[in-house]
Design a protein around this motif. Structure first.
Motif, PDB file in Angstrom:
ATOM      1  N   LEU A   1       0.627  -1.149   0.138  1.00 11.35           N
ATOM      2  CA  LEU A   1      -0.192   0.081  -0.211  1.00 11.35           C
ATOM      3  C   LEU A   1       0.886   1.288  -0.155  1.00 11.35           C
ATOM      4  N   LEU A   2       1.846   1.215   0.828  1.00 11.58           N
ATOM      5  CA  LEU A   2       2.872   2.548   1.018  1.00 11.58           C
ATOM      6  C   LEU A   2       3.576   2.591  -0.620  1.00 11.58           C
ATOM      7  N   ALA A   3       3.870   1.429  -1.232  1.00 13.67           N
ATOM      8  CA  ALA A   3       4.258   1.647  -2.541  1.00 13.67           C
ATOM      9  C   ALA A   3       3.579   2.035  -3.627  1.00 13.67           C
ATOM     10  N   ASP A   4       2.095   2.168  -3.301  1.00 15.38           N
ATOM     11  CA  ASP A   4       1.204   2.697  -4.299  1.00 15.38           C
ATOM     12  C   ASP A   4       1.425   4.308  -4.531  1.00 15.38           C
ATOM     13  N   LEU A   5       1.497   4.589  -5.785  1.00 14.65           N
ATOM     14  CA  LEU A   5       1.846   5.971  -6.295  1.00 14.65           C
ATOM     15  C   LEU A   5       0.808   6.844  -6.085  1.00 14.65           C
ATOM     16  N   THR A   6      -0.591   6.514  -5.553  1.00 15.37           N
ATOM     17  CA  THR A   6      -1.587   7.537  -5.369  1.00 15.37           C
ATOM     18  C   THR A   6      -1.390   8.377  -4.281  1.00 15.37           C
ATOM     19  N   TRP A   7      -0.617   8.050  -3.428  1.00 16.51           N
ATOM     20  CA  TRP A   7      -0.326   8.773  -2.214  1.00 16.51           C
ATOM     21  C   TRP A   7       0.095  10.427  -2.304  1.00 16.51           C
ATOM     22  N   ASN A   8      -0.337  11.289  -1.530  1.00 15.19           N
ATOM     23  CA  ASN A   8       0.060  12.695  -1.332  1.00 15.19           C
ATOM     24  C   ASN A   8       1.318  12.377  -0.468  1.00 15.19           C
ATOM     25  N   ALA A   9       2.308  13.161  -0.591  1.00 16.83           N
ATOM     26  CA  ALA A   9       3.608  13.015   0.347  1.00 16.83           C
ATOM     27  C   ALA A   9       3.218  12.861   1.796  1.00 16.83           C
ATOM     28  N   GLY A  10       2.311  14.014   2.323  1.00 18.32           N
ATOM     29  CA  GLY A  10       2.454  14.174   3.733  1.00 18.32           C
ATOM     30  C   GLY A  10       1.648  12.838   4.434  1.00 18.32           C
TER      31      GLY A  10
ATOM     32  N   GLN B   1      -8.299  10.688  -8.125  1.00 19.20           N
ATOM     33  CA  GLN B   1      -7.164  10.410  -7.388  1.00 19.20           C
ATOM     34  C   GLN B   1      -7.613  10.805  -5.773  1.00 19.20           C
ATOM     35  N   ALA B   2      -8.469  11.488  -5.604  1.00 18.42           N
ATOM     36  CA  ALA B   2      -9.010  11.751  -4.266  1.00 18.42           C
ATOM     37  C   ALA B   2      -9.495  10.665  -3.848  1.00 18.42           C
ATOM     38  N   LEU B   3     -10.179   9.722  -4.679  1.00 17.13           N
ATOM     39  CA  LEU B   3     -10.853   8.360  -4.089  1.00 17.13           C
ATOM     40  C   LEU B   3      -9.768   7.397  -4.009  1.00 17.13           C
ATOM     41  N   ARG B   4      -8.864   7.317  -4.950  1.00 22.66           N
ATOM     42  CA  ARG B   4      -7.809   6.336  -4.751  1.00 22.66           C
ATOM     43  C   ARG B   4      -7.084   6.654  -3.332  1.00 22.66           C
ATOM     44  N   GLU B   5      -6.794   7.991  -3.045  1.00 23.28           N
ATOM     45  CA  GLU B   5      -6.133   8.198  -1.749  1.00 23.28           C
ATOM     46  C   GLU B   5      -6.906   7.710  -0.465  1.00 23.28           C
ATOM     47  N   ILE B   6      -8.201   7.801  -0.671  1.00 22.64           N
ATOM     48  CA  ILE B   6      -8.981   7.483   0.508  1.00 22.64           C
ATOM     49  C   ILE B   6      -9.050   6.082   0.644  1.00 22.64           C
ATOM     50  N   GLU B   7      -9.136   5.323  -0.506  1.00 22.81           N
ATOM     51  CA  GLU B   7      -9.009   3.894  -0.494  1.00 22.81           C
ATOM     52  C   GLU B   7      -7.916   3.466   0.328  1.00 22.81           C
ATOM     53  N   ALA B   8      -6.698   3.897  -0.262  1.00 21.43           N
ATOM     54  CA  ALA B   8      -5.377   3.499   0.469  1.00 21.43           C
ATOM     55  C   ALA B   8      -5.459   3.749   2.144  1.00 21.43           C
ATOM     56  N   GLU B   9      -5.863   5.129   2.355  1.00 21.13           N
ATOM     57  CA  GLU B   9      -5.865   5.382   3.715  1.00 21.13           C
ATOM     58  C   GLU B   9      -6.944   4.542   4.522  1.00 21.13           C
ATOM     59  N   GLU B  10      -7.975   4.163   3.960  1.00 21.28           N
ATOM     60  CA  GLU B  10      -8.896   3.157   4.569  1.00 21.28           C
ATOM     61  C   GLU B  10      -8.135   1.773   4.876  1.00 21.28           C
ATOM     62  N   ARG B  11      -7.684   1.440   3.968  1.00 20.49           N
ATOM     63  CA  ARG B  11      -6.850   0.100   4.056  1.00 20.49           C
ATOM     64  C   ARG B  11      -5.948   0.002   5.060  1.00 20.49           C
ATOM     65  N   VAL B  12      -5.234   1.436   5.140  1.00 22.62           N
ATOM     66  CA  VAL B  12      -4.312   1.360   6.334  1.00 22.62           C
ATOM     67  C   VAL B  12      -4.870   1.544   7.744  1.00 22.62           C
TER      68      VAL B  12
END
Ligand SMILES: [Fe+2]
Ligand SMILES: [Fe+2]
Length: 303
Positions: free
Chosen positions: A60-69, A138-149
């Motif tokens: 998940l962390l390797a996923d490129l969809t994240w914003n840096a912060g 992009q916003a939705l993909r970020e949310i999905e990654a954050e929810e998985r975390v």
């Protein structure tokens, strides 16, 4: 920040964002390369769309969809939680049995919300063509990654906590609420989610305002992390609902369903909030306060 859950939601969001200092990126621990062995609590969800489709947090962390912060904060939180002994100590050491059970009940509800959210955002990312609404996607993909975390972190925390006697009833009630909130109308569904996510932020702020909660370091740190992300999800889901054609004047109607449903779901565990030093009646009133602003004829969403 002042953990004042009486503040309006927009005040809270501004304070939550101002409070979070940038986190330096940390190295990924080996534990984060393991496939999670947590069984889903409420809702199973599909593997992520990353190249490897791996379920472990490092993928998940390797996923490129994240914003840096957001990426740095997630890395730091996951790395801290990857240390099993330290996490167990931070949740249990010096914490009485009743408080451990209270934390376990609240995390059970929260993990249902996370599992449900992973599903919602994962399917929405597949439903909308990426090129149609690039920024939104992009916003939705970020949310999905954050929810998985979030889901991984809560499952990790729950593995150290006792299992309350009423866990099956908690799961039933929480599942029921999420099923009720679902709508075939996608815009309505996302509008309703903003009522739930902002309600989660209000509840977590109430908990973070308690000195008893802050003594349970592993729990306080976890819910602070989640609250920070959820505050941004409210705004992103709201924008997404409006982009899909939801009438902004109708958010209040969604709140009737979601917030009263939330209070109904939390009432049976009011005693757990009390155990953790949070006045449940005050919290429930706060969750329903959007009704007052509607009665006062305010067009804008007050919280
Ligand atoms: Fe979440
Ligand atoms: Fe969320």
């Amino acid at each position: 920040m002042r953990d004042d859950f009486e503040a309006s939601f927009s005040d809270q969001l501004a304070a939550i964002e101002a409070e979070a200092a940038p986190v330096a990126p940390t190295a990924v621990s080996a534990r984060l390369l393991e496939t999670p062995d947590f069984a889903p609590f409420c809702f199973a969800y599909p593997a992520p769309d990353s190249a490897s489709q791996a379920q472990h947090p490092a993928a998940l962390l390797a996923d490129l969809t994240w914003n840096a912060g957001s990426h740095a904060r997630a890395t730091s939180m996951l790395s801290a939680y990857a240390d099993d002994v330290a996490t167990r100590d931070s949740l249990l050491l010096g914490v009485d049995d009743e408080s451990q059970l209270a934390v376990a009940r609240i995390l059970a509800i929260l993990v249902c919300a996370e599992e449900s959210a992973v599903n919602v955002f994962h399917h929405e990312c597949h439903r909308i063509p990426a090129e149609q609404v690039v920024a939104d996607h992009q916003a939705l993909r970020e949310i999905e990654a954050e929810e998985r975390v979030h889901a991984w972190l809560i499952h990790a925390a729950r593995s150290h906590l006792p299992v309350p006697d009423d866990i099956d009833a908690i799961r039933r009630r929480t599942r029921r609420l999420f099923m009720r909130v679902a709508s075939r109308e996608v815009a309505t569904h996302f509008a309703r989610l903003t009522g739930l996510d902002s309600g989660v932020c209000i509840s977590l702020s109430a908990l973070l305002g308690s000195s008893r909660v802050n003594k349970i370091d592993g729990f306080a740190r976890l819910i602070k992390h989640i609250r920070r992300d959820e505050a941004t999800h409210v705004k992103k889901s709201r924008d997404h609902a409006v982009n899909l054609g939801f009438n902004p004047d109708q958010f209040h109607e969604c709140y009737d369903l979601t917030r009263s449903g939330m209070v109904g779901m939390l009432e049976p565990i009011a005693g757990s909030f009390e155990t953790l030093g949070v006045d449940p009646d005050r919290l429930f009133k706060r969750l329903m306060r959007f009704q007052e602003s509607r009665l006062a004829g305010e067009a804008a969403l007050a919280d």
